[in-house]
Design a protein around this motif. Sequence first.
Motif, PDB file in Angstrom:
ATOM      1  N   ASN A 386      -2.697   4.226  -0.857  1.00 33.60           N
ATOM      2  CA  ASN A 386      -2.938   4.834  -2.171  1.00 33.60           C
ATOM      3  C   ASN A 386      -1.719   4.991  -3.059  1.00 33.60           C
ATOM      4  OD1 ASN A 386      -5.673   5.236  -1.526  1.00 33.60           O
ATOM      5  ND2 ASN A 386      -5.113   7.023  -0.328  1.00 33.60           N
ATOM      6  N   ALA A 387      -0.556   4.710  -2.536  1.00 39.37           N
ATOM      7  CA  ALA A 387       0.656   4.900  -3.334  1.00 39.37           C
ATOM      8  C   ALA A 387       1.378   3.558  -3.432  1.00 39.37           C
ATOM      9  CB  ALA A 387       1.534   5.956  -2.678  1.00 39.37           C
ATOM     10  N   LEU A 453      -0.917  14.655  -6.846  1.00 35.78           N
ATOM     11  CA  LEU A 453      -2.062  14.529  -7.737  1.00 35.78           C
ATOM     12  C   LEU A 453      -2.127  13.133  -8.320  1.00 35.78           C
ATOM     13  CD1 LEU A 453      -1.894  17.998  -9.438  1.00 35.78           C
ATOM     14  CD2 LEU A 453      -3.465  17.191  -7.691  1.00 35.78           C
ATOM     15  N   VAL A 454      -0.969  12.621  -8.694  1.00 40.50           N
ATOM     16  CA  VAL A 454      -0.909  11.256  -9.195  1.00 40.50           C
ATOM     17  C   VAL A 454      -1.465  10.313  -8.134  1.00 40.50           C
ATOM     18  CG1 VAL A 454       0.656   9.388  -9.826  1.00 40.50           C
ATOM     19  CG2 VAL A 454       0.989  11.668 -10.767  1.00 40.50           C
ATOM     20  N   LEU A 459      -5.727   6.444  -6.328  1.00 38.96           N
ATOM     21  CA  LEU A 459      -6.753   6.044  -5.382  1.00 38.96           C
ATOM     22  C   LEU A 459      -7.826   5.183  -6.047  1.00 38.96           C
ATOM     23  CD1 LEU A 459      -7.739   6.613  -2.442  1.00 38.96           C
ATOM     24  CD2 LEU A 459      -8.985   8.546  -3.384  1.00 38.96           C
ATOM     25  N   ILE A 460      -8.150   5.539  -7.271  1.00 41.76           N
ATOM     26  CA  ILE A 460      -9.198   4.816  -7.983  1.00 41.76           C
ATOM     27  C   ILE A 460      -8.635   3.524  -8.588  1.00 41.76           C
ATOM     28  CG2 ILE A 460     -10.867   4.995  -9.876  1.00 41.76           C
ATOM     29  CD1 ILE A 460     -10.245   8.191  -9.400  1.00 41.76           C
ATOM     30  N   MET A 465      -1.554  -1.606  -1.869  1.00 45.20           N
ATOM     31  CA  MET A 465      -0.218  -2.131  -2.132  1.00 45.20           C
ATOM     32  C   MET A 465       0.582  -2.005  -0.849  1.00 45.20           C
ATOM     33  SD  MET A 465       0.335  -0.296  -5.761  1.00 45.20           S
ATOM     34  CE  MET A 465       1.365  -1.385  -6.715  1.00 45.20           C
ATOM     35  N   CYS A 466      -0.062  -2.384   0.241  1.00 48.62           N
ATOM     36  CA  CYS A 466       0.501  -2.094   1.546  1.00 48.62           C
ATOM     37  C   CYS A 466       1.495  -3.164   1.971  1.00 48.62           C
ATOM     38  CB  CYS A 466      -0.652  -2.022   2.527  1.00 48.62           C
ATOM     39  SG  CYS A 466      -0.156  -1.751   4.176  1.00 48.62           S
ATOM     40  N   VAL A 467       2.760  -2.827   1.928  1.00 53.11           N
ATOM     41  CA  VAL A 467       3.743  -3.823   2.363  1.00 53.11           C
ATOM     42  C   VAL A 467       4.247  -3.539   3.765  1.00 53.11           C
ATOM     43  CG1 VAL A 467       4.578  -4.393   0.081  1.00 53.11           C
ATOM     44  CG2 VAL A 467       5.619  -2.511   1.337  1.00 53.11           C
TER      45      VAL A 467
END
Length: 506
Positions: A386-387, A453-454, A459-460, A465-467
């Motif tokens: 999610n980040a 919160l960001v 999430l949506i 972006m999984c490296v």
Amino acid sequence: MMNLDEVGLANSGNVIYLVNVTLGGEDFTVQLDTGSTDLWVDARGRNVKLTNSTTITANETYGQGSASGTINYAELTVGDYVVASQAFVKASEVENMPAGIQGILGMAFDNARIFENLEQAWGTEAAEKLGRAFITNLFARNQSLPNNFDLQLGRSTFDDPTGNNTFIISGHAAGFEDVAQAPKLTREVSDHWTVLLDEMRVDGKQFLFNKSVVSGVPEGNVLAVLDSGFSLPPLPAAAVNAIYSTVPGAVLHSSPIGALNGWILPCDFPPIDVSFTFGGKEYPVHPLDLFLPVFPVPIIENGSEKNVTVCVATYQALALDPASFNTFDLILGDAFLRSVYASFDYGDYNPTNNTNGQPFVQMVSTVDVYSAPNEFEDFLSELRSNAPPSLEPSVFVTKQLSPSLTGGTNASTDSSVRGSLATDAVATSSGSSNGLDKKWGTIALALLAANLLVGIILLIVVLTMCVRGMKGRRMSNPDSRYHAVPVKFKEVADPDPEAGPLRYSD
Ligand SMILES: *[C@@H]1O[C@H](CO)[C@@H](O)[C@H](O)[C@H]1NC(C)=O
Ligand SMILES: *[C@@H]1O[C@H](CO)[C@@H](O)[C@H](O)[C@H]1NC(C)=O
Ligand SMILES: *[C@@H]1O[C@H](CO)[C@@H](O)[C@H](O)[C@H]1NC(C)=O
Ligand SMILES: *[C@@H]1O[C@H](CO)[C@@H](O)[C@H](O)[C@H]1NC(C)=O
Ligand SMILES: *[C@@H]1O[C@H](CO)[C@@H](O)[C@H](O)[C@H]1NC(C)=O
Ligand SMILES: *[C@@H]1O[C@H](CO)[C@@H](O)[C@H](O)[C@H]1NC(C)=O
Ligand SMILES: *[C@@H]1O[C@H](CO)[C@@H](O)[C@H](O)[C@H]1NC(C)=O
Ligand SMILES: *[C@@H]1O[C@H](CO)[C@@H](O)[C@H](O)[C@H]1NC(C)=O
Ligand SMILES: *[C@@H]1O[C@H](CO)[C@@H](O)[C@H](O)[C@H]1NC(C)=O
Ligand SMILES: *[C@@H]1O[C@H](CO)[C@@H](O)[C@H](O)[C@H]1NC(C)=O
């Protein structure tokens, strides 16, 4: 069952805990701070109905930020509790306070700025009557109320952005009544909720502190302030290094951005096993409380901007001026308090006849050491999906930060300005400031407060972006209590009730 003593507490991004109060008919959302005493509100543009007024000014200065104005009186409502005429600072000037707070409600002892300034103007006797904090006013007015307030700070995760937050006056939360049987940690120094810390353990090994700065403290012990207004606990540098230096890939970093200053961890590190022992009882720190993911952090890579996630250590090297802060050795703020349910008791303190009671704190652990590694792994995996991606700390520290973050200057993340900064939603005392860098403090704080919160909004928007997801998991330290637990912990969640503190099991 509805608890009438429950006031209500909100968690803002794991860095600020907020309570709603009504003062002279106006609603304010204020930070709940066990590290200070006075109440101030930002009264600009508000019509607070006063019960009395003075021309005595007061400047409330915190570890970061300040507020100043005149001392006034108004009816204060906190939950179901009402104080008919509460002294407060009606702030007409507010500097460097985090966005989202409209004031601070102090929950420490009656010896701070309002008291001092009233004492100077009207004498000690008047100040003792008219300069009381909200909580001591409440207990003075109603002798039959038990003299305690209880706090549980919630932990924000992707699934549950607030966690379980509790702020109760004169009672204990359902399920936590046994806090009354916990060791009584007496308040050791009168200006804060300062208690004796027996020891800190990292991976089961005792860390040896230097002798306390306060005389009379037994060799090997130190004094810790329990401070809900301080998000990132400052410890002696050697203690911070003991916690993080064994994390594979971790880098000790100096940055002008407070939030990026300190240990930077790889975002796929194994759970760290840290505990603090008070009154002979060990309180483990939840591994999720030992770091804070900060994102998006914009960096410049090959000329263009790119967002990354940086996992920063929550425990930071002490940067408070020892000349002004000489009544304690370290501060255990939110990143410790989230791991306990704590009851702050004024003892038989009685402000009406001036008896000095013996205030004390009792705590029970809220960390289930069996499910904690599982919760930790789940969070890291949610973070990866999610980040923005994270970089190896050793790579991140070579990158240039985007001017959008640094305000137009060309700050490399690896600043040559060393060791002068630490950032926080600090509210340590009404004493002196500690030389925090004003310019960077607010940016860092906004970044910290916003980041979880960001993440939930991302999430949506962002898919994956999984490296780092495909990399092998790092081995945890063999001495860690978490070492024996396999990568996916859920199937071993068969807790032995003898072996550790368990909550929520019933
Ligand atoms: C405070 O009040 C706001 C606005 O009514 C509300 O959204 C928030 O949930 C309240 N917070 C607490 C801790 O009660
Ligand atoms: C207001 O304060 C003054 C002292 O400044 C005091 O004489 C007076 O009694 C107070 N009034 C009320 C209603 O508390
Ligand atoms: C409060 O006092 C401090 C230290 O003297 C000063 O830096 C700050 O500007 C003052 N704050 C306000 C809001 O006046
Ligand atoms: C004092 O507290 C007790 C216990 O909560 C309550 O029953 C009583 O009404 C309170 N008295 C006043 C005067 O507020
Ligand atoms: C919150 O409390 C409930 C009820 O005690 C419990 O089931 C839940 O696991 C708790 N949540 C967290 C995040 O601790
Ligand atoms: C003890 O104090 C010395 C001198 O200030 C310092 O270098 C060292 O890191 C400290 N050790 C601990 C364990 O804090
Ligand atoms: C940046 O540019 C260099 C040289 O052109 C290249 O080798 C490298 O892969 C680029 N890095 C990224 C992240 O695009
Ligand atoms: C980085 O994130 C910020 C905030 O979400 C966004 O406004 C910005 O466009 C992002 N930058 C890039 C290069 O993706
Ligand atoms: C102070 O008042 C409390 C409550 O009325 C009473 O229990 C206590 O004995 C008093 N202490 C002294 C020293 O008068
Ligand atoms: C920042 O550095 C880049 C190259 O590294 C340069 O082109 C740019 O002019 C610099 N910007 C400022 C504001 O100094």
